[in-house]
Design a protein around this motif. Structure first.
Motif, PDB file in Angstrom:
ATOM      1  N   UNK A  64      65.931  14.478  77.815  1.00 21.53           N
ATOM      2  CA  UNK A  64      66.629  13.730  79.044  1.00 21.53           C
ATOM      3  C   UNK A  64      67.702  13.921  79.664  1.00 21.53           C
ATOM      4  N   UNK A  65      68.492  14.495  78.892  1.00 17.53           N
ATOM      5  CA  UNK A  65      69.733  14.994  79.465  1.00 17.53           C
ATOM      6  C   UNK A  65      69.671  16.217  80.350  1.00 17.53           C
ATOM      7  N   UNK A  66      68.591  17.007  79.932  1.00 15.67           N
ATOM      8  CA  UNK A  66      68.295  18.203  81.030  1.00 15.67           C
ATOM      9  C   UNK A  66      67.646  17.700  82.274  1.00 15.67           C
ATOM     10  N   UNK A  67      66.955  16.641  82.178  1.00 15.50           N
ATOM     11  CA  UNK A  67      66.294  16.240  83.282  1.00 15.50           C
ATOM     12  C   UNK A  67      67.506  15.417  84.218  1.00 15.50           C
ATOM     13  N   UNK A  68      68.505  14.876  83.568  1.00 15.55           N
ATOM     14  CA  UNK A  68      69.440  14.189  84.428  1.00 15.55           C
ATOM     15  C   UNK A  68      70.267  15.347  85.142  1.00 15.55           C
ATOM     16  N   UNK A  69      70.395  16.460  84.478  1.00 14.80           N
ATOM     17  CA  UNK A  69      71.245  17.482  85.262  1.00 14.80           C
ATOM     18  C   UNK A  69      70.281  18.178  86.471  1.00 14.80           C
ATOM     19  N   UNK A  70      69.114  18.094  86.245  1.00 14.76           N
ATOM     20  CA  UNK A  70      68.172  18.572  87.409  1.00 14.76           C
ATOM     21  C   UNK A  70      68.291  17.743  88.532  1.00 14.76           C
ATOM     22  N   UNK A  71      68.222  16.407  88.103  1.00 11.52           N
ATOM     23  CA  UNK A  71      68.079  15.374  88.981  1.00 11.52           C
ATOM     24  C   UNK A  71      69.585  15.328  89.769  1.00 11.52           C
ATOM     25  N   UNK A  72      70.752  15.700  89.192  1.00 11.83           N
ATOM     26  CA  UNK A  72      71.926  15.766  89.607  1.00 11.83           C
ATOM     27  C   UNK A  72      72.066  16.775  90.898  1.00 11.83           C
ATOM     28  N   UNK A  73      71.621  17.962  90.156  1.00  7.67           N
ATOM     29  CA  UNK A  73      71.536  19.309  91.388  1.00  7.67           C
ATOM     30  C   UNK A  73      70.598  18.911  92.435  1.00  7.67           C
ATOM     31  N   UNK A  74      69.494  18.254  92.259  1.00  8.00           N
ATOM     32  CA  UNK A  74      68.578  18.255  93.316  1.00  8.00           C
ATOM     33  C   UNK A  74      69.406  17.142  94.532  1.00  8.00           C
ATOM     34  N   UNK A  75      69.939  16.223  93.909  1.00  4.75           N
ATOM     35  CA  UNK A  75      70.387  15.119  95.011  1.00  4.75           C
ATOM     36  C   UNK A  75      71.455  15.771  95.767  1.00  4.75           C
ATOM     37  N   UNK A  76      72.354  16.329  94.961  1.00  7.75           N
ATOM     38  CA  UNK A  76      73.661  17.096  95.628  1.00  7.75           C
ATOM     39  C   UNK A  76      73.146  17.880  96.492  1.00  7.75           C
ATOM     40  N   UNK A  77      72.075  18.982  96.333  1.00 10.13           N
ATOM     41  CA  UNK A  77      71.806  19.923  97.429  1.00 10.13           C
ATOM     42  C   UNK A  77      71.305  19.016  98.574  1.00 10.13           C
ATOM     43  N   UNK A  78      70.487  18.015  98.133  1.00 10.59           N
ATOM     44  CA  UNK A  78      69.947  16.971  99.271  1.00 10.59           C
ATOM     45  C   UNK A  78      70.894  16.487 100.173  1.00 10.59           C
ATOM     46  N   UNK A  79      72.109  16.277  99.756  1.00 10.89           N
ATOM     47  CA  UNK A  79      73.249  15.630 100.308  1.00 10.89           C
ATOM     48  C   UNK A  79      74.164  16.890 101.002  1.00 10.89           C
ATOM     49  N   UNK A  80      73.798  18.088 100.856  1.00 14.07           N
ATOM     50  CA  UNK A  80      74.433  19.192 101.275  1.00 14.07           C
ATOM     51  C   UNK A  80      75.979  19.448 100.535  1.00 14.07           C
ATOM     52  N   UNK A  81      75.886  18.984  99.386  1.00 17.03           N
ATOM     53  CA  UNK A  81      77.087  19.297  98.845  1.00 17.03           C
ATOM     54  C   UNK A  81      76.983  20.502  97.615  1.00 17.03           C
ATOM     55  N   UNK A  82      78.120  21.322  97.517  1.00 18.34           N
ATOM     56  CA  UNK A  82      78.028  22.414  96.636  1.00 18.34           C
ATOM     57  C   UNK A  82      77.986  21.911  95.239  1.00 18.34           C
ATOM     58  N   UNK A  83      77.301  22.354  94.058  1.00 14.48           N
ATOM     59  CA  UNK A  83      77.169  22.212  92.882  1.00 14.48           C
ATOM     60  C   UNK A  83      77.417  23.410  91.956  1.00 14.48           C
ATOM     61  N   UNK A  84      78.440  23.154  91.236  1.00 16.85           N
ATOM     62  CA  UNK A  84      78.585  24.365  90.077  1.00 16.85           C
ATOM     63  C   UNK A  84      78.560  23.668  88.792  1.00 16.85           C
ATOM     64  N   UNK A  85      77.922  24.155  87.529  1.00 14.44           N
ATOM     65  CA  UNK A  85      77.822  23.918  86.496  1.00 14.44           C
ATOM     66  C   UNK A  85      78.265  25.032  85.668  1.00 14.44           C
ATOM     67  N   UNK A  86      79.072  24.567  84.231  1.00 15.20           N
ATOM     68  CA  UNK A  86      79.501  25.590  83.206  1.00 15.20           C
ATOM     69  C   UNK A  86      79.204  25.068  81.895  1.00 15.20           C
ATOM     70  N   UNK A  87      78.800  25.826  81.059  1.00 13.38           N
ATOM     71  CA  UNK A  87      78.663  25.584  79.776  1.00 13.38           C
ATOM     72  C   UNK A  87      79.804  25.679  78.943  1.00 13.38           C
ATOM     73  N   UNK A  88      80.514  24.676  78.100  1.00 13.19           N
ATOM     74  CA  UNK A  88      81.678  24.455  77.534  1.00 13.19           C
ATOM     75  C   UNK A  88      81.660  25.394  76.381  1.00 13.19           C
ATOM     76  N   UNK A  89      82.725  26.085  76.266  1.00  8.22           N
ATOM     77  CA  UNK A  89      83.266  26.929  75.246  1.00  8.22           C
ATOM     78  C   UNK A  89      83.230  26.528  73.743  1.00  8.22           C
TER      79      UNK A  89
END
Length: 322
Positions: free
Chosen positions: A195-220
């Motif tokens: 489910x937490x992966x699905x939420x990441x995918x949903x966030x990316x999809x919705x931000x792109x749809x709104x024309x907002x740049x999105x970056x993700x990083x895996x914490x050290x």
């Protein structure tokens, strides 16, 4: 604004309903907030990233144990606000997928996520409190943890291990405790339908749809200590889980990039991007060399802040504000 009970939500709404909305929206968990008592500098990661980006150009929304569901629901609220950020940065804490975090009753944020969802759907009013129950805690403690060895142990046993006071002088008992904590936090098998992966995918999809740049990083993470105390299973599980995260996000157009690409002179256009920083830090970069959390000392926080700020600028989408 009827959500004074949720200060971070008020901060978020005020920022993007105001006259000078921040260009960058950055999410975080305790990594963004924690500082060791004996550190050389007490600026948090939030402070350092904001300084790198300059002035009032960043809105930081961080809280201990926040995770992708919370970040996603904040993002779903953006279309309801007057302004939008140019970039949104989402951290991916590998520990958030473990049973130690994913199933913890206190880390579900039931009231907060319901409040965010109501706002995104245009539902007015304040929800009554939603709290965890003793039954939820009992179920959590009884849940089984399947170890790579084939052994099955209840979560409650690991909680007792974390709470125990074992001195380093005890030798093998101390090492076994550290081994078990690293195992509890990181040696889990992630699966693509999590489910937490699905939420990441949903966030990316919705931000792109709104024309907002999105970056993700895996914490050290303290990977050297993890390998030292757990052995090969630690390295195999962590590497496998990172590969699953990256593969899943590629389905949403997210490109895996390297830190070397985030140079000031690089003018290439970045779309949605993910930066793997899991292996960026040594044992000395954490609060203690054997620490099984992601909390960093000043030099490491500073280096991470520079990379987050560079990622924010690399993925930002510049648009005319109304």
């Amino acid at each position: 604004m009827p959500h004074a009970e949720f200060p971070l939500f008020k901060k978020f709404v005020d920022a993007y309903n105001g006259e000078n909305p921040p260009a960058h929206l950055l999410f975080g968990d305790s990594v963004a907030l924690r500082v060791a008592d004996d550190d050389t500098c007490h600026d948090t990661l939030e402070d350092l990233v904001s300084a790198e980006l300059g002035g009032q150009s960043a809105c930081c929304i961080s809280h201990s144990a926040f995770h992708s569901q919370v970040y996603c629901l904040f993002c779903n609220c953006l279309p309801k606000l007057r302004h939008q950020p140019r970039s949104v940065i989402i951290p991916i804490n590998l520990r958030s997928f473990s049973l130690s975090w994913d199933l913890h009753p206190d880390y579900q944020f039931l009231w907060e996520t319901a409040t965010l969802d109501d706002f995104a759907r245009g539902i007015d009013g304040v929800r009554p409190p939603i709290e965890s129950t003793p039954v939820a805690r009992a179920v959590f403690q009884a849940a089984p943890l399947h170890l790579p060895s084939g052994e099955i142990r209840p979560i409650g046993e690991f909680l007792e291990i974390i709470a125990a006071r074992v001195s380093k002088e005890s030798g093998s008992a101390w090492k076994n405790r550290i081994r078990d904590i690293f195992t509890f936090h990181y040696v889990h098998n992630l699966y693509p339908a999590h489910r937490k992966l699905r939420y990441l995918g949903s966030a990316v999809k919705n931000l792109q749809r709104s024309g907002i740049g999105v970056g993700l990083y895996i914490t050290p993470i303290n990977h050297r200590a993890g390998k030292k105390y757990v052995g090969g299973a630690f390295e195999r599980n962590v590497s496998s889980n990172i590969a699953i995260i990256e593969k899943y996000l590629r389905n949403f157009g997210v490109k895996v990039i390297k830190g070397s690409e985030l140079t000031p002179g690089n003018r290439k256009a970045f779309g949605p991007s993910i930066l793997n920083l899991a292996y960026d830090c040594d044992e000395s970069d954490f609060f203690t060399p054997h620490n099984a959390t992601e909390h960093l000392r000043y030099t490491a926080r500073k280096n991470l802040a520079i990379k987050i700020a560079s990622l924010s600028k690399a993925v930002e989408v510049v648009f005319d504000r109304p």
